[in-house]
Design a protein around this motif. Sequence first.
Motif, PDB file in Angstrom:
ATOM      1  N   PHE A  48       0.840  -1.205   0.000  1.00 36.84           N
ATOM      2  CA  PHE A  48       0.000   0.000   0.000  1.00 36.84           C
ATOM      3  C   PHE A  48       0.880   1.263   0.000  1.00 36.84           C
ATOM      4  CE2 PHE A  48      -2.791  -3.275   1.522  1.00 36.84           C
ATOM      5  CZ  PHE A  48      -4.027  -2.956   0.978  1.00 36.84           C
ATOM      6  N   ARG A  49       1.778   1.299  -0.981  1.00 38.26           N
ATOM      7  CA  ARG A  49       2.698   2.428  -1.064  1.00 38.26           C
ATOM      8  C   ARG A  49       1.964   3.719  -1.427  1.00 38.26           C
ATOM      9  NH1 ARG A  49       6.761   0.765  -5.403  1.00 38.26           N
ATOM     10  NH2 ARG A  49       7.332   2.954  -5.200  1.00 38.26           N
ATOM     11  N   GLU A  50       2.309   4.795  -0.760  1.00 37.46           N
ATOM     12  CA  GLU A  50       1.664   6.093  -0.981  1.00 37.46           C
ATOM     13  C   GLU A  50       2.458   6.996  -1.908  1.00 37.46           C
ATOM     14  OE1 GLU A  50      -0.314   7.932   2.459  1.00 37.46           O
ATOM     15  OE2 GLU A  50       0.634   6.371   3.662  1.00 37.46           O
ATOM     16  N   THR A  51       3.748   6.685  -2.092  1.00 36.85           N
ATOM     17  CA  THR A  51       4.608   7.527  -2.926  1.00 36.85           C
ATOM     18  C   THR A  51       5.501   6.653  -3.791  1.00 36.85           C
ATOM     19  OG1 THR A  51       6.376   7.608  -1.267  1.00 36.85           O
ATOM     20  CG2 THR A  51       4.684   9.331  -1.152  1.00 36.85           C
ATOM     21  N   ILE A  52       6.093   7.280  -4.814  1.00 31.96           N
ATOM     22  CA  ILE A  52       7.170   6.646  -5.563  1.00 31.96           C
ATOM     23  C   ILE A  52       8.461   7.367  -5.217  1.00 31.96           C
ATOM     24  CG2 ILE A  52       5.629   5.903  -7.410  1.00 31.96           C
ATOM     25  CD1 ILE A  52       6.844   8.195  -9.127  1.00 31.96           C
TER      26      ILE A  52
END
Length: 587
Positions: free
Chosen positions: A262-266
Amino acid sequence: MDSISLDSLSLDKISLPKLPSFKFGSDEQWPSYGKNLTNQRFSTLTQINQDNVKNLELAWKFKSGVAATFQASPLVINNVMFISLPHNHVVALDAKTGKELWRYNHKKRDSWRMCCGPANRGLAYSSNKIFIGTVDARLVALDAKTGKKVWDIDVADNDNKFESSNSLSQSDSKSQKDIYGQTGVGIAMAPVTYKDLVIVGITGVGYGLHVDTPRPDAPMGAVIGVDGRFGRPGFLAAYNIQTGKRVWQFDTIPSEGWEGQFRETIEGNISLNRNIPYEKESLKNNKEAWKYGGGSAWSTPAIDPEANTLYFGTGNPSPQMNDISRPGDNLYTVSLVALDATTGKLKWFYQQVPHDVWGYDVASPPVLFEYKKDGKTIPAVGQASKTGWYYIHNRITGDLLAKSEPFVPQKNLFAKATTEGTVLYPGILGGANWGPTSLDEKNQIAFVSAIHAPIKYTLVDEPARDDLPAIRYASSEPTQDERWGLLSAIDLNTKKIKWQVKTPQPLTGGLLATEGNLVFMGEGNGNFNAYDAKTGKLLWTNKVDAGVNAPPISYEIDGTQYVAVAAGGNSIFGFKEGDNILVYKLK
């Protein structure tokens, strides 16, 4: 984590030698889609160079008789050119004269629903056989001398559920327009051969609903992401060259762990604008989303024989642009993936855009090279993305080594669709789309052809009323803003654009670079061009009666260098279709 390594061996310090070009006798030819397993598409021939390319003229021209979107890259082996035509026909030609030697006419299954048009991107060769993947998801082996079928296998079935315009709001004008593409199963990529294997992947899963027949003044109609259980997981698979028996299969959507972290950023702390609490809450009602997860395999893999590792890119998750029923990162979509080439076991992956809702497939083929950084030589894999960055990874560990400055304009990147419409770029068209790049390893320069096309993402969200259910879907379509193409030379050491050329139309076909300091590229308006590789200066152009939207190659016969390209346009972009195979040499 941006990169996941599943290989327990400590191989990150190994520096691999440059993979050699294939040569047949004294002539350098073109035996694989990317010229060799590196996918560098770089010719060491120098007879045609920046000083004399102005003297290039047509050596021969072949009219195939099949005028349709033409994306194929030819093979040249033992002085014979093999090329796949639209609808999966194959011809063998004398590469010196253009004389037809044989033709294979493919008979597509009548009941098969093509997702993405009749185009095919090329062939593979091994053991005196030519291999082609087909729009009806078959892998066919042909005798290279006669064109007769050796074996013909089914790679996938086509019994999946498809989107339809019935899912759209009747108040939406797009619900009344023609459908010209939807989720299905086929094969677009050129296969690749390695040892006793031929490797190919399926496309069209999670393709989305494409409506409105393309017109000359619009590169494509709307693409609509309809919520539902459409398609299946994509996969890449390897088959025995002699028998066609499947040896391994890698599913691009795992049955466990597909939701990811559930990554919110790259990288760079760039926000993906996700509603993570909502996604986690909806996970309990979507435990089987992986069964319909998408993740097409669009691009021909690169292979490192020393590390026995294969690299390929994956497409968007399903449903396209609509994330109601697919919470999580949707692994391994929109990723660069490294597999054990013998077993298909996952070594590492790098997901460029987790939980993609924009159509940012990893579409352009990866490229292997030796990267010079801080005085060290590092085995690397590069990939030009739809988002507009060129990524460089350690190809053993997957670690991200560098990312270039953007090679296309960027605006509102990763903004969500809204009911009034949100314009962003690059959008679903890219950036770098399917067209292959070229790489000059000696000078550490990557050449990338790309697209600037503002895209409007619109959300239709109607609550349930009377006896009608709630409707929610997203669509993307080009705006009326100016769009163009960009040819870029990227310095891999500085990560900066060395030079850039703007073209009047988006660039879709791919590139060829040569030791003669040249870059060859075609345009949708029919121009076939040669540029100075050091400066980007246009040195030569030839006008063709159809769009030149396929990647060129170069080869040598009896001491003469030739440059070849297919010219048959592209219906999705409105580029004039044709049936030309053109071969040039010096006067």
